[in-house]
Design a protein around this motif. Structure first.
Motif, PDB file in Angstrom:
ATOM      1  N   ASN A 139      -6.530  -2.297  11.447  1.00 15.25           N
ATOM      2  CA  ASN A 139      -5.161  -2.992  11.987  1.00 15.25           C
ATOM      3  C   ASN A 139      -4.027  -3.290  11.203  1.00 15.25           C
ATOM      4  O   ASN A 139      -4.343  -3.067   9.780  1.00 15.25           O
ATOM      5  N   LYS A 140      -2.875  -3.237  11.734  1.00 10.89           N
ATOM      6  CA  LYS A 140      -1.556  -3.455  10.900  1.00 10.89           C
ATOM      7  C   LYS A 140      -0.948  -2.287   9.981  1.00 10.89           C
ATOM      8  O   LYS A 140      -0.622  -2.407   8.785  1.00 10.89           O
ATOM      9  N   LEU A 141      -1.267  -1.072  10.600  1.00 11.03           N
ATOM     10  CA  LEU A 141      -0.565   0.113   9.660  1.00 11.03           C
ATOM     11  C   LEU A 141       0.722   0.243   9.696  1.00 11.03           C
ATOM     12  O   LEU A 141       1.203   1.161   9.180  1.00 11.03           O
ATOM     13  N   ASP A 142       1.399  -0.616  10.560  1.00 11.49           N
ATOM     14  CA  ASP A 142       3.030  -0.628  10.226  1.00 11.49           C
ATOM     15  C   ASP A 142       3.279  -1.417   9.133  1.00 11.49           C
ATOM     16  O   ASP A 142       4.547  -1.514   8.693  1.00 11.49           O
ATOM     17  N   ARG A 143       2.439  -1.864   8.307  1.00 11.51           N
ATOM     18  CA  ARG A 143       2.681  -2.428   6.937  1.00 11.51           C
ATOM     19  C   ARG A 143       2.141  -1.760   5.793  1.00 11.51           C
ATOM     20  O   ARG A 143       0.979  -1.006   5.936  1.00 11.51           O
ATOM     21  N   GLU A 144       2.523  -1.806   4.521  1.00  9.32           N
ATOM     22  CA  GLU A 144       1.914  -1.204   3.525  1.00  9.32           C
ATOM     23  C   GLU A 144       0.440  -1.691   3.258  1.00  9.32           C
ATOM     24  O   GLU A 144       0.365  -2.919   3.411  1.00  9.32           O
ATOM     25  N   GLY A 145      -0.708  -0.778   2.851  1.00 10.24           N
ATOM     26  CA  GLY A 145      -1.939  -1.197   2.982  1.00 10.24           C
ATOM     27  C   GLY A 145      -2.672  -0.353   1.956  1.00 10.24           C
ATOM     28  O   GLY A 145      -2.306   0.591   1.216  1.00 10.24           O
ATOM     29  N   LYS A 146      -3.976  -0.327   1.887  1.00 11.45           N
ATOM     30  CA  LYS A 146      -4.858   0.613   1.191  1.00 11.45           C
ATOM     31  C   LYS A 146      -4.895   1.795   1.758  1.00 11.45           C
ATOM     32  O   LYS A 146      -4.665   2.059   3.114  1.00 11.45           O
ATOM     33  N   ASP A 147      -5.205   2.854   0.857  1.00  9.78           N
ATOM     34  CA  ASP A 147      -5.479   4.227   1.583  1.00  9.78           C
ATOM     35  C   ASP A 147      -6.474   4.277   2.622  1.00  9.78           C
ATOM     36  O   ASP A 147      -7.616   3.541   2.534  1.00  9.78           O
ATOM     37  N   ALA A 148      -6.352   4.979   3.549  1.00 11.42           N
ATOM     38  CA  ALA A 148      -7.205   5.385   4.350  1.00 11.42           C
ATOM     39  C   ALA A 148      -8.721   5.654   4.248  1.00 11.42           C
ATOM     40  O   ALA A 148      -9.832   5.022   4.354  1.00 11.42           O
ATOM     41  N   PHE A 149      -8.786   6.531   3.330  1.00  8.26           N
ATOM     42  CA  PHE A 149     -10.193   6.867   2.706  1.00  8.26           C
ATOM     43  C   PHE A 149     -10.556   5.760   1.856  1.00  8.26           C
ATOM     44  O   PHE A 149     -11.915   5.570   1.985  1.00  8.26           O
TER      45      PHE A 149
END
Length: 531
Positions: A139-149
């Motif tokens: 969740n919360k992909l509209d924020r900066e976060g960790k790389d998907a992989f």
């Protein structure tokens, strides 16, 4: 519709995660797609003063957290979906463990920036033990976060899951362009301005077409093609049977707050998630397709309506059809009971239902007949297992702060304990009441509810207890047990069921006691007599 069709169209699942990963928001958005609510009240969004639909206790609205498990249902594409939104806060983990006994599958919500957190690990462990099918929603992909992989690796390593992505993000945070739905080969573009309503997606059967470059830009298109290629090489193909056996976990990406990626999750969920499953009782395995009604209480909620002092017992129907006004056997009390107004929950409304089917959750008005774990049947003696009480980690004496209200205090404590909010122990020596909880926040909730719902005030006093151990002697009459009771009498208490409990002040004391009295067994859950 036939009985079997009714079972096939039901999906009962729980949503679990660490606090603040966005469980309640996701629940709301699912209701929004089901047409059960017209607009979602984001929990932290001040513009919408409604508060989240699924948080119905005052203290939850004040703090923006869920402390009770709420039950919500809606119909989507002719499937009847029952959601159990669980508290994420660790102080209420016990409520969540109980709820997991009533679901057929689970959605695990993970925050893209924080990744896998401690509470998620604990809850997923319980699901793995019970082999509950799980879908992961990042969740919360509209924020900066960790790389998907990196996130997928973390989910595999920390949670011990075997994952396969069924959707994949295009960019993240500021560059977040949308989501590619691997399961349906579609692209959903993110506009970010449509939080309360539902937005449409663009179909893309082939991501190698040049049109993709026009829509999301060359760099993003190139990156997406490389990533999807990597996904197909590295991760196993989705296999429904493996998912249903708890051996493979599909992963979706999205942003619940912005209503994004939720539809993909829901569409796939209703297709692959299991319909109501058989459940093990002490006596035998009960199949959901059996004609005779069986069900068990997994939650009790006092004061759904503060003006009427009422309690609702939440019952999960395991098999057969539950009919209004039909007599059912309450197994523990061995008496027949009828229910004239069983409630079902459709989003914000409670409705009285004439019949309910396996997988459904029914709320029954309760005047104190039910305890958590009780079974209702059409006459057969069955006891469903797996609804334990765990040893609390915090202990405090309860003192009555208003002597004129002692009747209200004891009634309030009695009802709140039946609800499973905490556990009540009564000291053998002087009858003082002790409340044991899994987390410290529960004391506030109890104090608040005693005052606002029962008009009673209480104060607390700390008690240096490390753990409550349920006592099981090999033989009640032997000398060793008598000596144990004499030496330890200051630390012995009874729980609400009248079972003997030893309140140990340290790990060391527990070890010494077990060494000194080998025939007296100590247990950390109250379910030892069931196993």
């Amino acid at each position: 519709m036939s009985f079997l069709e009714e079972i096939q169209r039901r999906r009962t699942f729980g949503i679990i995660s660490h606090p603040d990963a966005g469980k309640t928001t996701l629940t709301e958005k699912l209701l929004l797609f089901g047409g059960a609510i017209q607009e979602a009240g984001a929990v932290k969004n001040n513009k919408i003063k409604k508060g989240a639909t699924s948080d119905f206790m005052e203290i939850e609205r004040q703090r923006g957290i869920s402390v009770a498990t709420s039950v919500l249902a809606f119909i989507y594409k002719d499937k009847k979906i029952n959601i159990l939104d669980t508290p994420g806060h660790k102080d209420f983990a016990e409520d969540t463990f109980r709820t997991l006994t009533a679901v057929d599958s689970v959605i695990v919500v993970i925050d893209v920036a924080k990744g896998v957190e401690e509470q998620t690990e604990k809850l997923v462990k319980v699901c793995r033990m019970r082999k509950i099918p799980m879908i992961v929603f990042i969740n919360k992909l509209d924020r900066e976060g960790k790389d998907a992989f990196d996130l997928l690796d973390e989910v595999e390593q920390k949670l011990g899951l075997r994952v396969t992505p069924l959707s994949f993000p295009i960019g993240m945070g500021y560059d977040f362009k949308g989501i590619y739905n691997i399961y349906e080969k579609k692209i959903n573009l993110f506009s970010g301005d449509n939080k309360q309503l539902v937005s449409e997606g663009v179909e893309f059967t082939d991501i190698s077409t040049p049109e993709l470059d026009e829509i999301i830009g060359e760099t993003s298109a190139e990156t997406l093609r490389e990533e999807i290629e990597l996904v197909t090489e590295v991760y196993p193909n989705f296999n429904k049977d493996e998912y249903l056996n708890g051996d493979l976990q599909p992963v979706f990406f999205g942003s619940a707050l912005n209503n994004f990626g939720v539809k993909e999750l829901l569409e796939c969920f209703i297709e692959i998630a299991p319909s109501p499953q058989p459940k093990m009782s002490e006596e035998r395995l009960v199949d959901s397709k059996e004609e005779k009604m069986t069900g068990f209480v997994f939650k009790i909620h006092a004061n759904m309506d503060p003006n009427h002092r009422n309690r609702l017992a939440f019952i999960k129907i395991v098999s057969g059809t539950f009919r209004r006004n039909a007599p059912y056997l309450h197994v523990r009390n061995n008496k027949k009971m009828k229910f004239s107004s069983p409630n079902a929950f459709f989003a914000e409304k409670k409705e009285i239902v004439d019949e309910s089917f396996p997988g459904d959750i029914v709320g029954l008005q309760d005047t104190g007949n039910f305890k958590i774990g009780d079974t209702l049947t059409e006459g057969e003696v069955l006891n469903f297992k797996g609804v334990p009480s765990f040893s609390p980690e915090h202990f405090r004496y309860v003192n009555n702060a208003d002597p004129l209200k002692s009747k209200q205090l004891y009634k309030g404590l009695d009802q709140l304990m039946d609800e499973g909010v905490a556990q009540l122990f009564t000291l053998d020596l002087n009858g003082r009441k002790i409340i044991g909880t899994v987390g410290a926040l529960q004391y506030e909730v109890i104090q608040y509810r005693l005052e606002h719902e029962y008009g009673a005030k209480c104060s607390y006093e700390n008690l240096p207890v490390h753990k409550a151990c349920w006592v099981e002697p090999e033989d009640i009459k032997n000398e060793e047990f008598k000596e144990f009771k004499r030496i330890k009498q200051r630390f012995l208490a009874k729980d609400k069921q009248g079972q003997l409990v030893f309140l140990a002040d340290s790990e060391f004391t527990i070890q010494m006691t077990q060494r000194k009295y080998p025939t007296v067994k100590l247990h950390f859950t109250s379910e030892f007599n069931i196993q």
